[in-house]
Motif scaffolding. Structure first.
Motif, mmCIF file in Angstrom:
data_model
loop_
_atom_site.group_PDB
_atom_site.id
_atom_site.type_symbol
_atom_site.label_atom_id
_atom_site.label_comp_id
_atom_site.label_asym_id
_atom_site.label_seq_id
_atom_site.Cartn_x
_atom_site.Cartn_y
_atom_site.Cartn_z
ATOM 1 N N TYR A 139 0.864 -1.174 0.000
ATOM 2 C CA TYR A 139 0.000 0.000 0.000
ATOM 3 C C TYR A 139 0.903 1.227 0.000
ATOM 4 O O TYR A 139 1.681 1.421 0.941
ATOM 5 C CB TYR A 139 -0.911 -0.017 1.229
ATOM 6 N N LEU A 140 0.812 2.026 -1.056
ATOM 7 C CA LEU A 140 1.616 3.240 -1.195
ATOM 8 C C LEU A 140 0.699 4.458 -1.144
ATOM 9 O O LEU A 140 -0.392 4.435 -1.729
ATOM 10 C CB LEU A 140 2.351 3.252 -2.535
ATOM 11 N N MET A 191 0.446 -7.588 -5.317
ATOM 12 C CA MET A 191 -0.558 -6.563 -5.585
ATOM 13 C C MET A 191 -0.052 -5.276 -4.959
ATOM 14 O O MET A 191 0.495 -5.289 -3.856
ATOM 15 C CB MET A 191 -1.908 -6.943 -4.971
ATOM 16 N N THR A 192 -0.226 -4.171 -5.660
ATOM 17 C CA THR A 192 0.172 -2.866 -5.138
ATOM 18 C C THR A 192 -0.998 -1.915 -5.311
ATOM 19 O O THR A 192 -1.608 -1.865 -6.378
ATOM 20 C CB THR A 192 1.408 -2.331 -5.877
ATOM 21 N N PHE A 193 -1.279 -1.173 -4.253
ATOM 22 C CA PHE A 193 -2.409 -0.255 -4.245
ATOM 23 C C PHE A 193 -1.948 1.138 -3.848
ATOM 24 O O PHE A 193 -1.064 1.285 -3.019
ATOM 25 C CB PHE A 193 -3.455 -0.685 -3.206
ATOM 26 N N VAL A 205 4.294 3.826 3.189
ATOM 27 C CA VAL A 205 4.174 2.471 2.651
ATOM 28 C C VAL A 205 3.798 1.511 3.779
ATOM 29 O O VAL A 205 4.226 1.683 4.913
ATOM 30 C CB VAL A 205 5.490 2.022 1.956
ATOM 31 N N GLU A 206 2.980 0.532 3.431
ATOM 32 C CA GLU A 206 2.668 -0.573 4.330
ATOM 33 C C GLU A 206 2.764 -1.854 3.506
ATOM 34 O O GLU A 206 2.273 -1.902 2.373
ATOM 35 C CB GLU A 206 1.269 -0.433 4.934
ATOM 36 N N ILE A 207 3.411 -2.881 4.076
ATOM 37 C CA ILE A 207 3.674 -4.122 3.341
ATOM 38 C C ILE A 207 3.130 -5.300 4.126
ATOM 39 O O ILE A 207 3.428 -5.471 5.310
ATOM 40 C CB ILE A 207 5.193 -4.293 3.108
#
Length: 129
Positions: free
Chosen positions: A77-78, A103-105, A117-119
């Motif tokens: 999550y960016l 997946m990147t959001f 950022v959260e991973i």
């Protein structure tokens, strides 16, 4: 199947006492799936925060007998998707083998206002570890 929820003492502790950092799902063959809560880190910029998050992820995996090579899925999550290239270059420092599913959001914000950022990770631990 056995499920263990954990925040290992050997890894950085969660920012809140209201969640566990790892859910370990044991399988009959001795293998396990590890579901890691989303990880953020302090830092002045995206690269520093990304490194910190991956260092925490590595410590959480190690506490359960896994490594970053065991990661099979990653969700990122960016707060600014235009920074994807910068994030990706740091990610490649940590995930050096065959890339996991991903997946990147882009999100408007994360639970900490300063977080960029959260991973979130899923890892597969082979039997015997």
């Amino acid at each position: 199947m056995q499920i263990t929820l954990d925040s290992p003492a050997s890894a950085p502790q969660p920012l809140s006492p209201y969640y566990s950092q790892v859910a370990r799902v044991e399988h009959a063959d001795g293998g396990a799936l590890l579901y890691l809560s989303g990880q953020i880190a302090e830092g002045a910029g995206l690269a520093e925060q990304t490194r910190g998050a991956f260092e925490t992820i590595a410590a959480l995996l190690k506490a359960h007998g896994a490594t970053l090579a065991d990661v099979i899925n990653i969700r990122t999550y960016l707060t600014d998707i235009s920074a994807l290239e910068e994030y990706g270059s740091v990610r490649r420092e940590f995930l050096t083998g065959t890339p996991p599913t991903s997946m990147t959001f882009e999100v408007s914000r994360l639970f900490r206002p300063e977080a960029l950022v959260e991973i979130e990770i899923v890892a597969a631990v082979p039997p015997g570890r």
